[in-house]
Write an enzyme that holds these catalytic residues in place. Structure first.
Site, short mmCIF file in Angstrom:
data_model
loop_
_atom_site.label_atom_id
_atom_site.label_comp_id
_atom_site.label_asym_id
_atom_site.label_seq_id
_atom_site.Cartn_x
_atom_site.Cartn_y
_atom_site.Cartn_z
N PRO A 101 -7.19 79.46 23.56
CG PRO A 101 -6.61 81.92 23.83
CD PRO A 101 -7.48 80.84 23.19
N GLY A 105 -9.75 82.74 30.43
CA GLY A 105 -10.87 83.25 30.50
C GLY A 105 -11.86 83.07 29.24
CG LEU A 106 -11.10 83.31 25.60
CD1 LEU A 106 -10.27 83.31 24.21
CD2 LEU A 106 -12.12 84.17 25.57
CB SER A 108 -9.78 76.42 26.88
OG SER A 108 -8.84 75.63 27.38
CB SER A 109 -11.06 73.51 30.83
OG SER A 109 -12.00 74.47 31.63
CB ALA A 110 -16.16 74.39 29.85
CG ASP A 152 -16.50 78.42 32.20
OD1 ASP A 152 -17.04 79.61 32.22
OD2 ASP A 152 -15.31 78.62 31.68
#
Ligand code: PMV
Length: 318
Positions: A101, A105-106, A108-110, A152
């Site tokens: 999602p 904070g997970l 996702s973009s990286a 990240d």
């Protein structure tokens, strides 16, 4: 037609977010149960420079040169081809999908950038080291987050739990005793950029107070590192709770995150804290063998989704 595919895990920060931007250490670990993928396929009939990109999660289907020059997906392609022009690149189609999602904070973009950088460089016949992939992804993280610490891209490119300090060589953590972390989504996206900027403004107004908070978070992270490496992960619980209180003091929690932290503790978690930039996104909770029970209890109380991830040295990319 050969396809070049790369998959990257998500990540969570166990300790040290925000303080890491100010030179303190942080600990993060990959989340293999939520991943992003990029597939690059040669487009035999196309002309050089014709790169079509499809990312159904963000309803994107377009030639890359129609994206803004600093669109993160276009920038990830550009960073791989370096000084070359797009029209020097063989024609191809790129498909990007992600289960991670966004803004939560997970990482996702990286994870998306790293999958794209890996698959696209393989398509071009270039072999990049994990370090180079990480450095390229850091350039894209700057577009997303302004002044990212780099944690990240480091944890996701190496796919191992890391102890990270900005500007210093990072360390892979040797896990003394594997443990599970429950990741619970608050249902409200976070906003890392806004959270980081807010902390900076407040730090500029009262540097002494904020430096003290950062330094205590650093001490907690160092204590956690020793526990993670020597075993006895149950002892991480109180450290997580104190880290959450300090994040509240930094002003990056939210009523929704605080409620989830309390609910996790009431359901039997040994410790809980927000994870990542905050202002929404996820909390993490430390659970013994009862992770599934705690998860069920939190869902009953309105948590949107939960994941359980092992903190391990095993690489469990699907
Ligand atoms: O929201 P995330 O998962 O991208 O984590 C942000 C972590 C911060 O320490 C707040 C910022 C950073 O760049 O390290």
């Amino acid at each position: 037609m050969p396809a070049f595919s790369a998959t990257s895990p998500g990540k969570i920060i166990l300790f040290g977010e925000h303080a890491v931007v100010y030179g303190e250490p942080a600990i993060a670990t990959p989340v293999f149960s939520s991943q992003a993928n990029a597939i690059v396929t040669a487009h035999i009939q196309g002309k050089p420079g014709e790169i079509w990109i499809e990312a159904p999660n963000i309803s994107l289907s377009a030639p890359i040169d129609q994206l803004e020059i600093n669109h993160p997906l276009r920038a990830a392609i550009q960073v791989v081809i370096g000084d070359k022009e797009l029209n020097q690149v063989p024609p191809c189609n790129i498909q990007i999908t992600s289960e991670i999602p966004p803004s939560s904070g997970l990482g996702s973009s990286a994870a998306i950038s790293i999958s794209l950088i890996r698959a696209f460089s393989a398509f071009l016949g270039t072999r990049l080291s994990d370090e180079e992939v990480s450095d390229f992804a850091y350039e894209i993280e700057k577009i997303h987050h302004g002044t990212p610490s780099g944690i990240d891209n480091t944890v996701i490119s190496h796919q191992k739990p890391v102890y990270y300090r900005k500007g210093k060589p990072f360390e892979f953590l040797e896990i003394g005793e594997e443990f599970s972390v429950l990741i619970v989504y608050s249902g409200k996206p976070g906003n890392t950029k806004e959270a980081v900027e807010g902390v900076r403004e407040r730090w500029q107004e009262d540097p002494d107070r904020y430096n003290q908070i950062f330094s205590r978070i650093g001490e907690i992270t160092n204590a956690a590192k020793v526990i993670i490496e020597t075993g006895n992960p149950d002892h991480l619980g109180p450290l997580m709770n104190e880290n959450h209180e300090l994040l509240q003091e930094l002003g990056v929690s939210s009523p929704g995150l605080d409620e989830l932290v309390l609910a996790a503790l009431e359901a039997g978690a040994l410790g809980a804290k927000l994870s990542g930039g905050g202002l929404g996104g996820h909390i993490i909770a430390l659970a013994k063998s009862d992770a599934a029970n705690i998860s069920a209890e939190l869902v009953k109380q309105g948590a949107i989704s939960t994941l359980i991830t092992p903190v391990t040295n095993r690489n469990i990319t699907r």
